[in-house]
Design a protein around this motif. Structure first.
Motif, PDB file in Angstrom:
ATOM      1  N   LEU A  39      17.484   2.171 -12.714  1.00  0.00           N
ATOM      2  CA  LEU A  39      17.400   0.766 -12.324  1.00  0.00           C
ATOM      3  C   LEU A  39      16.917   0.708 -10.884  1.00  0.00           C
ATOM      4  N   VAL A  40      15.921  -0.168 -10.610  1.00  0.00           N
ATOM      5  CA  VAL A  40      15.363  -0.352  -9.277  1.00  0.00           C
ATOM      6  C   VAL A  40      15.642  -1.779  -8.853  1.00  0.00           C
ATOM      7  N   ALA A  41      16.312  -1.930  -7.691  1.00  0.00           N
ATOM      8  CA  ALA A  41      16.658  -3.261  -7.182  1.00  0.00           C
ATOM      9  C   ALA A  41      16.348  -3.309  -5.696  1.00  0.00           C
ATOM     10  N   VAL A  42      16.198  -4.554  -5.171  1.00  0.00           N
ATOM     11  CA  VAL A  42      15.960  -4.758  -3.750  1.00  0.00           C
ATOM     12  C   VAL A  42      17.201  -4.333  -2.969  1.00  0.00           C
ATOM     13  N   ASP A  43      16.937  -3.649  -1.827  1.00  0.00           N
ATOM     14  CA  ASP A  43      18.031  -3.066  -1.044  1.00  0.00           C
ATOM     15  C   ASP A  43      18.708  -4.144  -0.213  1.00  0.00           C
ATOM     16  N   ARG A  48       0.857  -1.192   0.000  1.00  0.00           N
ATOM     17  CA  ARG A  48       0.000   0.000   0.000  1.00  0.00           C
ATOM     18  C   ARG A  48       0.895   1.244   0.000  1.00  0.00           C
ATOM     19  N   PHE A  49       0.572   2.209  -0.895  1.00  0.00           N
ATOM     20  CA  PHE A  49       1.379   3.420  -1.031  1.00  0.00           C
ATOM     21  C   PHE A  49       0.442   4.618  -1.144  1.00  0.00           C
ATOM     22  N   ASP A  50       0.406   5.477  -0.104  1.00  0.00           N
ATOM     23  CA  ASP A  50      -0.483   6.637  -0.051  1.00  0.00           C
ATOM     24  C   ASP A  50       0.327   7.884   0.284  1.00  0.00           C
ATOM     25  N   VAL A  51       0.443   8.817  -0.677  1.00  0.00           N
ATOM     26  CA  VAL A  51       1.094  10.113  -0.456  1.00  0.00           C
ATOM     27  C   VAL A  51       0.304  11.162  -1.217  1.00  0.00           C
ATOM     28  N   ASP A  52       0.396  12.420  -0.776  1.00  0.00           N
ATOM     29  CA  ASP A  52      -0.333  13.524  -1.407  1.00  0.00           C
ATOM     30  C   ASP A  52       0.613  14.676  -1.681  1.00  0.00           C
ATOM     31  N   ASP A  53       0.537  15.199  -2.920  1.00  0.00           N
ATOM     32  CA  ASP A  53       1.239  16.424  -3.311  1.00  0.00           C
ATOM     33  C   ASP A  53       2.716  16.355  -2.969  1.00  0.00           C
ATOM     34  N   VAL A  54       3.414  15.444  -3.629  1.00  0.00           N
ATOM     35  CA  VAL A  54       4.841  15.254  -3.387  1.00  0.00           C
ATOM     36  C   VAL A  54       5.596  15.424  -4.691  1.00  0.00           C
ATOM     37  N   SER A  55       6.833  15.845  -4.572  1.00  0.00           N
ATOM     38  CA  SER A  55       7.727  15.925  -5.724  1.00  0.00           C
ATOM     39  C   SER A  55       8.336  14.548  -5.989  1.00  0.00           C
ATOM     40  N   ALA A  91      10.026   7.916  -0.337  1.00  0.00           N
ATOM     41  CA  ALA A  91       8.957   7.147   0.313  1.00  0.00           C
ATOM     42  C   ALA A  91       8.769   5.786  -0.360  1.00  0.00           C
ATOM     43  N   LEU A  92       8.894   5.744  -1.694  1.00  0.00           N
ATOM     44  CA  LEU A  92       8.728   4.472  -2.417  1.00  0.00           C
ATOM     45  C   LEU A  92       9.847   3.495  -2.063  1.00  0.00           C
ATOM     46  N   SER A  93      11.060   3.996  -1.932  1.00  0.00           N
ATOM     47  CA  SER A  93      12.184   3.112  -1.580  1.00  0.00           C
ATOM     48  C   SER A  93      11.999   2.524  -0.180  1.00  0.00           C
ATOM     49  N   LEU A  94      11.499   3.365   0.765  1.00  0.00           N
ATOM     50  CA  LEU A  94      11.282   2.862   2.118  1.00  0.00           C
ATOM     51  C   LEU A  94      10.126   1.869   2.167  1.00  0.00           C
ATOM     52  N   THR A  95       9.100   2.118   1.343  1.00  0.00           N
ATOM     53  CA  THR A  95       7.925   1.243   1.376  1.00  0.00           C
ATOM     54  C   THR A  95       8.201  -0.102   0.735  1.00  0.00           C
ATOM     55  N   THR A  96       8.887  -0.106  -0.403  1.00  0.00           N
ATOM     56  CA  THR A  96       9.135  -1.337  -1.171  1.00  0.00           C
ATOM     57  C   THR A  96      10.481  -1.978  -0.869  1.00  0.00           C
ATOM     58  N   ASN A  97      11.302  -1.347   0.029  1.00  0.00           N
ATOM     59  CA  ASN A  97      12.620  -1.897   0.373  1.00  0.00           C
ATOM     60  C   ASN A  97      13.492  -2.033  -0.874  1.00  0.00           C
ATOM     61  N   THR A  98      13.576  -0.950  -1.644  1.00  0.00           N
ATOM     62  CA  THR A  98      14.373  -0.940  -2.865  1.00  0.00           C
ATOM     63  C   THR A  98      15.256   0.308  -2.873  1.00  0.00           C
ATOM     64  N   MET A 135      10.915  12.736   9.014  1.00  0.00           N
ATOM     65  CA  MET A 135       9.966  12.168   8.051  1.00  0.00           C
ATOM     66  C   MET A 135       9.506  10.816   8.575  1.00  0.00           C
ATOM     67  N   ARG A 136       8.218  10.626   8.667  1.00  0.00           N
ATOM     68  CA  ARG A 136       7.661   9.367   9.155  1.00  0.00           C
ATOM     69  C   ARG A 136       6.969   8.669   7.995  1.00  0.00           C
ATOM     70  N   VAL A 137       7.317   7.410   7.800  1.00  0.00           N
ATOM     71  CA  VAL A 137       6.739   6.597   6.726  1.00  0.00           C
ATOM     72  C   VAL A 137       6.081   5.386   7.345  1.00  0.00           C
ATOM     73  N   GLU A 138       4.810   5.211   7.079  1.00  0.00           N
ATOM     74  CA  GLU A 138       4.071   4.049   7.556  1.00  0.00           C
ATOM     75  C   GLU A 138       3.974   3.042   6.419  1.00  0.00           C
ATOM     76  N   THR A 139       4.449   1.857   6.682  1.00  0.00           N
ATOM     77  CA  THR A 139       4.442   0.793   5.659  1.00  0.00           C
ATOM     78  C   THR A 139       3.498  -0.305   6.092  1.00  0.00           C
ATOM     79  N   GLY A 140       2.916  -0.945   5.129  1.00  0.00           N
ATOM     80  CA  GLY A 140       2.023  -2.065   5.406  1.00  0.00           C
ATOM     81  C   GLY A 140       2.042  -3.041   4.259  1.00  0.00           C
ATOM     82  N   ALA A 141       1.774  -4.280   4.521  1.00  0.00           N
ATOM     83  CA  ALA A 141       1.792  -5.317   3.492  1.00  0.00           C
ATOM     84  C   ALA A 141       0.575  -6.205   3.665  1.00  0.00           C
TER      85      ALA A 141
END
Length: 576
Positions: free
Chosen positions: A172-176, A140-147, A154-161, A568-574
């Motif tokens: 190139l996007v790879a797993v961290d 799940r990825f929810d953000v508003d009005d971001v560059s 936020a995407l890297s923290l959420t998807t661990n990439t 910056m606080r990032v809430e992740t969920g799966a």
């Protein structure tokens, strides 16, 4: 100075000329240093530097001139604005930067990350190429009005990439994982020279590089005092910033301390001093006593025809005028009252008028109008260069020896040695033995106690540029009494903390000594009447000494950067 130098050149064998020239040169250098100090206090840096340059030309090896020039240089450096940290040099070739489409976007996605990542990149005009390590995983990825930068973080923290730019529009996007980072991230080569560190310190820095920053490709060279690193650019930037703050040391404060001691002594003695005693005697009896004590002189006066035998007053006057009579009653004035001595032409003895004539001799009287007043000022200026949290101590005074104990180096019992403990064949050994056994010397143990002022200052540089000073002041002096031969010390202490702005001064004042005494000399009863007691002799003495300490902190090396980095606080969920 020039005259003595010319005299020394004309007569090289006379050492007095050379010594006199050196003394004159020293006086000239001292005068120039004092002029420079005045100009510095007035803010005229150019005149102060010119005076010090002339002093250095006269005596190039003078240490005080060099120290004052260094202080002027410190003033110049403090007056110029400086950044807290110097910027690192730019690399020769910059890294590849993505050029996303400008604008802000909002995302509310709940899908597989293989589909989510390309969708976010396409919103900014970029293409995401997924590595084989990116497996399907519902996110799940929810953000508003971001560059793009905010969305990518936020995407890297959420998807661990993590993202590796390939060109301006592809990434190139790879797993961290550590393996993928070593495989895909570009490694920069950098050599850090640490010539001022010892071998142990170099090994400590290498341990920090490997354990904290996880830079395994690092090589230490003790010969060149350097560390060679292969790591990503952001890792090297963080490492450089950390090493720079560590090697630069803590914040540094220059503390300007001025100690001013003011002593005032005043003594005033004013008023009239009336006679404290009076003498009362019979004139006839006293005159008869003087004539009887000086019969030889009386006969000489009568035989020379200076006075008649029936004129005792004339004889007495001649004796007094000639200075031959040394009577304490005649040393001061006296007043006569009662009968008339002129009615005694046949002598003083038996004369009724003489028997009723008395004299009153008052004591000495005087009028005092005396004033003694003196003021003295002693000035000391000391500069302390202290690091953040480092204690600096200033001591002014002397060391006083106090005996704490004593011991003997010889024992009272001496072993029996033939020829030494006994007389033997020499009679002198007996006297030597008696001198050793009768007197055993004691060696005292002495401890030196600091007397005077002891000032301890601990500066603390704050983030906003202020400086907090922790002050500990102690005044130690000898008391008037002693216990078992040991002096009693009188201690006065002050402890406090003050927070100042850079360049702002604080003042600490204390009374070192204060005394006042007054003595009144006059007639009992009369000196206590209001109005008349002002004319009585008064002796008033006042003494006091004040110590004023002025401390001004100057921040030489700035503290850490003010404020904090944005959080910056990032809430992740799966969901499976």
């Amino acid at each position: 100075m020039k005259g003595f130098e010319q005299a020394a050149a004309l007569d090289p064998t006379n050492a007095d000329y050379r010594l006199a020239a050196g003394v004159a040169r020293s006086h000239a250098v001292t005068a120039l240093i004092q002029d420079a100090a005045k100009d510095r206090l007035l803010g005229n840096q150019a005149a102060a530097r010119a005076a010090l340059e002339r002093a250095r030309a006269l005596d190039p090896t003078n240490f005080e001139v060099s120290q004052h020039l260094d202080e002027l240089a410190d003033d110049t450096v403090r007056s110029q604005p400086q950044e807290l940290y110097e910027q690192s040099s730019k690399p020769l070739g910059g890294p590849i930067q993505l050029e996303p489409r400008p604008g802000l976007h909002s995302f509310h996605l709940h899908e597989d990350r293989e589909q989510m990542i390309p969708q976010v990149f396409q919103a900014y005009g970029l293409t995401a190429m997924l590595d084989a390590s990116v497996h399907p995983f519902l996110t799940r990825f929810d953000v508003d009005d971001v560059s793009f930068e905010e969305a990518a973080r936020a995407l890297s923290l959420t998807t661990n990439t993590f993202i590796v730019p390939l060109d301006a529009h592809r990434a190139l996007v790879a797993v961290d994982t550590s393996t993928n980072r070593n495989q895909f991230l570009r490694q920069d080569l950098e050599t850090i020279y640490l010539s001022g560190l010892s071998d142990d310190e170099l090994n400590d820095v290498l341990s920090v590089v490997k354990t904290v920053f996880l830079v395994q490709q690092s090589t230490l060279s003790l010969s060149s005092r350097s560390i060679t690193l292969h790591a990503p650019e952001r890792t090297l930037e963080a490492l450089n910033a950390t090493l720079q703050s560590i090697l630069a040391g803590r914040s540094q404060v220059l503390l300007d301390v001025r100690l001013i001691q003011v002593a005032h002594t005043s003594s005033r003695n004013t008023g009239a001093q009336l006679p404290q005693s009076m003498g009362f005697f019979n004139v006839a009896a006293e005159a008869e006593s003087i004539l009887n004590a000086n019969q030889a002189l009386v006969q000489q006066i009568i035989s020379s025809g200076l006075a008649s035998p029936n004129d005792p007053l004339a004889i007495l006057g001649i004796l007094i005028a000639s200075g031959q009579v040394k009577d304490p009653l005649l040393s001061s004035g006296f007043a006569i009252f009662g009968g008339n001595l002129n009615n005694c032409p046949n002598g003083l003895i038996g004369c009724k008028a003489a028997l009723t004539t008395f004299a009153l001799a008052p004591g000495t009287a005087g009028f005092n109008l005396n004033l003694n007043s003196s003021d003295s000022r002693a000035l000391e200026q000391i500069q302390l260069r202290l690091e953040d949290g480092e204690k600096g101590e200033i001591k002014l005074g002397e060391k006083y020896p106090i005996q704490t104990s004593s011991f003997s180096s010889l024992s009272g019992s001496i072993p029996n040695i033939p020829g030494l403990t006994g007389a033997g064949t020499s009679s002198s050994l007996s006297s030597l033995l008696s001198s050793l056994t009768s007197s055993v010397p004691n060696v005292p143990m002495v401890q030196y106690q600091d007397l005077g002022l002891s000032l301890t200052v601990t500066p603390k540089a704050l983030r906003n540029g202020d400086v907090a000073l922790n002050l500990e002041m102690k005044l130690t002096a000898l008391a008037g009494s002693s216990v078992d031969g040991n002096p009693v010390l009188n201690n006065r202490e002050y402890t406090g903390t003050v927070t100042l702005k850079e360049g702002e001064a604080t003042v600490v004042a204390t009374e070192l000594d204060k005394s006042q005494s007054q003595a009144v000399s006059g007639t009992p009863g009369l000196s206590e009447i209001p109005g008349l007691n002002n004319a009585t002799d008064k002796d008033l003495q006042k003494n006091y000494a004040t110590l004023v300490i002025v401390m001004t902190p100057h921040l030489l090396r700035g503290p850490q950067a003010a404020g904090h980095t944005a959080m910056m606080r990032v809430e992740t969920g799966a969901a499976q």
